[in-house]
Design a protein around this motif. Structure first.
Motif, PDB file in Angstrom:
ATOM      1  N   LEU A 205      11.320  -6.762   7.060  1.00  0.00           N
ATOM      2  CA  LEU A 205      10.541  -5.657   6.493  1.00  0.00           C
ATOM      3  C   LEU A 205      10.330  -4.590   7.562  1.00  0.00           C
ATOM      4  O   LEU A 205       9.213  -4.378   8.050  1.00  0.00           O
ATOM      5  CB  LEU A 205       9.193  -6.163   5.974  1.00  0.00           C
ATOM      6  N   PRO A 206      11.406  -3.891   7.955  1.00  0.00           N
ATOM      7  CA  PRO A 206      11.292  -2.918   9.056  1.00  0.00           C
ATOM      8  C   PRO A 206      10.347  -1.769   8.747  1.00  0.00           C
ATOM      9  O   PRO A 206       9.795  -1.162   9.661  1.00  0.00           O
ATOM     10  CB  PRO A 206      12.737  -2.422   9.228  1.00  0.00           C
ATOM     11  N   MET A 207      10.124  -1.472   7.449  1.00  0.00           N
ATOM     12  CA  MET A 207       9.229  -0.363   7.116  1.00  0.00           C
ATOM     13  C   MET A 207       7.776  -0.662   7.459  1.00  0.00           C
ATOM     14  O   MET A 207       6.953   0.245   7.549  1.00  0.00           O
ATOM     15  CB  MET A 207       9.348  -0.016   5.624  1.00  0.00           C
ATOM     16  N   LEU A 208       7.451  -1.948   7.714  1.00  0.00           N
ATOM     17  CA  LEU A 208       6.087  -2.330   8.093  1.00  0.00           C
ATOM     18  C   LEU A 208       5.946  -2.570   9.588  1.00  0.00           C
ATOM     19  O   LEU A 208       4.856  -2.927  10.046  1.00  0.00           O
ATOM     20  CB  LEU A 208       5.656  -3.590   7.331  1.00  0.00           C
ATOM     21  N   GLY A 209       7.005  -2.363  10.336  1.00  0.00           N
ATOM     22  CA  GLY A 209       6.986  -2.655  11.767  1.00  0.00           C
ATOM     23  C   GLY A 209       6.471  -1.518  12.613  1.00  0.00           C
ATOM     24  O   GLY A 209       7.013  -1.219  13.694  1.00  0.00           O
TER      25      GLY A 209
END
Length: 361
Positions: A151-155
């Protein structure tokens, strides 16, 4: 005889799950103490409990599990094989249907345009912000950021600038934190960027002074300048979830807690046997909380499973209390399925949300 705690440890089922399966008539203890109500199991039941744990991880319905356990104990292998094969076919059909639905959703996403989000991410803003306020905001949300590579958008940490209000947001799905810092020099309009965690940490390292710092957001790049030092880099090329929809919750019961005393009760109080998060296999301890009519928050003993109680990841709750950075904090309890909200008494826009954990498997 095995105690319920020993059975939980040896079988991989939680204590609360064993209680649930007893009430459901799926795995009934060999003996229950008539005075204390404590459950005891025959050693032979451990194999049944392990089988039950496997079947539940595979998603088999309880009605079929009852038949599998009955067939297992009577050595009716034809019945057991038939039930396993039927469930496998259901899973395969379900997976095929899910693939079709997800394929349609991906196609819809590919063709869906979001002008608002795109304009927010490409907007440019230059502003001044108090170094202590920005540091406090980063400290209040950093613990909730995701490190899941899937979930790179939450990193990262969302910087959401709306007029003169700068809100910082982080979430890993199981918790979310929001904090606010006041700005000057931007005026009207809204802009958003998601700052990767390494860059957010580098920014925090520069915020040791009292003087205002300069922050520039341009949709693809963010820069923080203080004196002759700068932390700058590319933003994440992903849209952050609309956090504003997630923080509008029905008003729950609110109580003011002394953080030091509450932390002590959490650290020394009872916890449930470790649960395992299905998404990533992470084990964690649960604290089960109840609120008395006078507002007192109690960490419940193991076995106290009232429907109005709320169970949360104890480590997450301790981290949220630390991030709250106040001697007293407001805890807001809704239904047992609603998030636990932690707010500052002097700044209720700075908050943390912890998702509850179901006690029954």
């Amino acid at each position: 005889m095995h105690s319920i705690g020993e059975m939980a440890r040896d079988s991989g089922l939680s204590v609360s799950a064993l209680r649930f399966y007893d009430r459901a008539g799926v795995l009934v203890p060999a003996w229950v103490d008539p005075v204390s109500g404590y459950r005891w199991y025959d050693p032979e039941q451990c194999d049944e409990a392990r089988l039950l744990a496997r079947l539940r991880r595979a998603g088999m319905p309880l009605a079929d599990i009852r038949l599998v356990l009955a067939g297992w104990s009577s050595a009716d292998t034809d019945l057991v094989r038939g039930l396993l094969q039927a469930h496998l076919h259901r899973l395969e059909r379900g997976l095929s249907d899910a693939r079709g639905e997800f394929s349609a959703l991906r196609a819809a996403l590919d063709h869906r345009e979001n002008p608002m989000t795109s304009s927010l991410r490409t907007a440019t803003a230059r502003l001044s912000v108090s170094a202590p306020e920005l540091a406090a905001a980063l400290d209040a949300v950093r613990f909730a950021a995701s490190t899941d590579p899937e979930l790179p958008m939450l990193g990262g940490v969302l910087f959401d600038l709306d007029g003169e209000d700068l809100r910082l947001v982080a979430t890993d799905r199981y918790r979310m934190a929001v904090a606010r810092a006041r700005t000057a020099g931007h005026g009207a309009g809204r802009a958003q960027v998601t700052v990767p965690l390494p860059l957010a940490d580098a920014m925090r390292a520069l915020l040791g002074g009292e003087e205002p710092v300069r922050l520039t957001l341009d949709g693809h790049r963010v820069a923080l300048e203080t004196g002759d030092r700068q932390a700058a880099g590319q933003c994440l090329d992903h849209d952050f979830p609309d956090y504003r929809r997630l923080v509008h919750l029905p008003t729950g019961r609110r109580t003011l807690v002394d953080v030091a005393a509450f932390r002590k009760s959490l650290a020394t109080g009872p916890v449930r046997a470790s649960e395992v998060r299905k998404q990533d296999g992470t084990a964690y301890d649960l604290s089960v909380l109840q609120v008395a009519d006078d507002g007192t928050v109690t960490v419940c003993e193991d076995g106290d499973d009232d429907r109005d109680h709320i169970a949360v990841n104890r480590e997450f709750l301790l981290q949220a209390l630390t991030a709250g950075a106040r001697a007293e904090l407001i805890l807001e309890f809704g239904a047992s399925t609603a998030p636990l909200v932690i707010r500052r008494p002097d700044d209720e826009d700075t908050l943390s949300l912890l998702m509850p954990v179901r006690l029954e498997d």
